[in-house]
Scaffold this active site. Structure first.
Site, mmCIF file in Angstrom:
data_model
loop_
_atom_site.group_PDB
_atom_site.id
_atom_site.type_symbol
_atom_site.label_atom_id
_atom_site.label_comp_id
_atom_site.label_asym_id
_atom_site.label_seq_id
_atom_site.Cartn_x
_atom_site.Cartn_y
_atom_site.Cartn_z
ATOM 1 N N HIS A 6 -16.846 48.851 96.848
ATOM 2 C CA HIS A 6 -16.688 48.336 97.912
ATOM 3 C C HIS A 6 -15.165 48.529 98.307
ATOM 4 O O HIS A 6 -14.821 48.596 99.554
ATOM 5 C CB HIS A 6 -16.957 46.864 97.887
ATOM 6 C CG HIS A 6 -18.294 46.286 98.146
ATOM 7 N ND1 HIS A 6 -19.476 46.583 97.355
ATOM 8 C CD2 HIS A 6 -18.963 45.677 99.325
ATOM 9 C CE1 HIS A 6 -20.479 46.421 97.664
ATOM 10 N NE2 HIS A 6 -20.382 45.578 98.900
ATOM 11 N N LYS A 39 -26.281 38.088 92.451
ATOM 12 C CA LYS A 39 -26.537 36.534 91.755
ATOM 13 C C LYS A 39 -25.399 35.629 91.924
ATOM 14 O O LYS A 39 -24.468 36.147 92.253
ATOM 15 C CB LYS A 39 -26.697 36.799 90.371
ATOM 16 C CG LYS A 39 -25.688 37.339 89.463
ATOM 17 C CD LYS A 39 -26.099 37.541 88.101
ATOM 18 C CE LYS A 39 -25.042 37.955 87.097
ATOM 19 N NZ LYS A 39 -25.365 38.116 85.717
#
Length: 187
Positions: free
Chosen positions: A38, A103
């Site tokens: 990212h 998560k």
């Protein structure tokens, strides 16, 4: 409990039909990326370069798979903590990303961006990476191979289990379920 079968890519109509709490089985192509990938994508955008792929209507799975054992195509492939990607996620959502799989809760900024872009956040069970790897049918490194396990991978999944945790309207199981059951923890 009904299970919703989803095929990727995931268009806006399909995303808007999902509700927080829906159990899904995802089949098709999804992409892997973690923190380092990212960061590198954002650096590329800052330099005016293109992303390694068009994320329109696609899903990113926040995973850094373990090396494959002999005879396997991939190792254990459990989700990583999604909050690590919060600083980068709104930019990708604005560029068409349909949703993420990981998560843990998301920041308010990410949730607001999800609502304005009709995106969905799925959670899968941490610690179940060895079981999740069985849903992965093929793997191809697409970009940033030098990042090793954090490289961007194109993976084909079949019946990958997940739960819609935050839907396109901002309904968030991490908030609603905590409130619903908090009083029962102290009985």
């Amino acid at each position: 409990m009904a299970i919703v079968n989803l095929e990727t890519p995931l268009n806006k109509m399909a995303r808007k039909a999902l509700r927080a709490g829906d159990h899904v089985r995802i089949s098709g192509i999804i992409y892997t990326a973690r923190d380092a990938a990212h960061k590198r994508m954002m650096e590329a955008l800052e330099r005016g370069e293109a992303l390694p792929l068009d994320f329109t209507d696609e899903l990113i799975y926040y995973v850094g798979p373990c090396p494959a054992k002999p005879g396997d195509i991939i190792g254990s492939a459990g989700p990583t903590t999604s909050g690590r990607m919060d600083a980068y996620t709104p930019e990708l959502l604005d560029r068409g990303l349909a949703g993420m799989i990981g998560k843990g809760n998301r920041s308010e900024r990410v949730i607001n961006s999800m609502m304005s872009n009709d995106a969905v956040y799925f959670a899968c069970v941490g610690g179940a990476g060895a079981l999740l790897q069985n849903c992965i049918k093929s793997v191809e490194v697409l970009a940033y191979e030098d990042l090793g396990t954090e490289a961007i991978r194109k993976i084909e999944v079949k019946d990958f289990p997940a739960i819609v945790v935050i839907d396109t309207m901002g309904n968030n199981l991490y908030e609603t379920e905590r409130k619903k059951f908090t009083h029962k923890l102290w009985i």
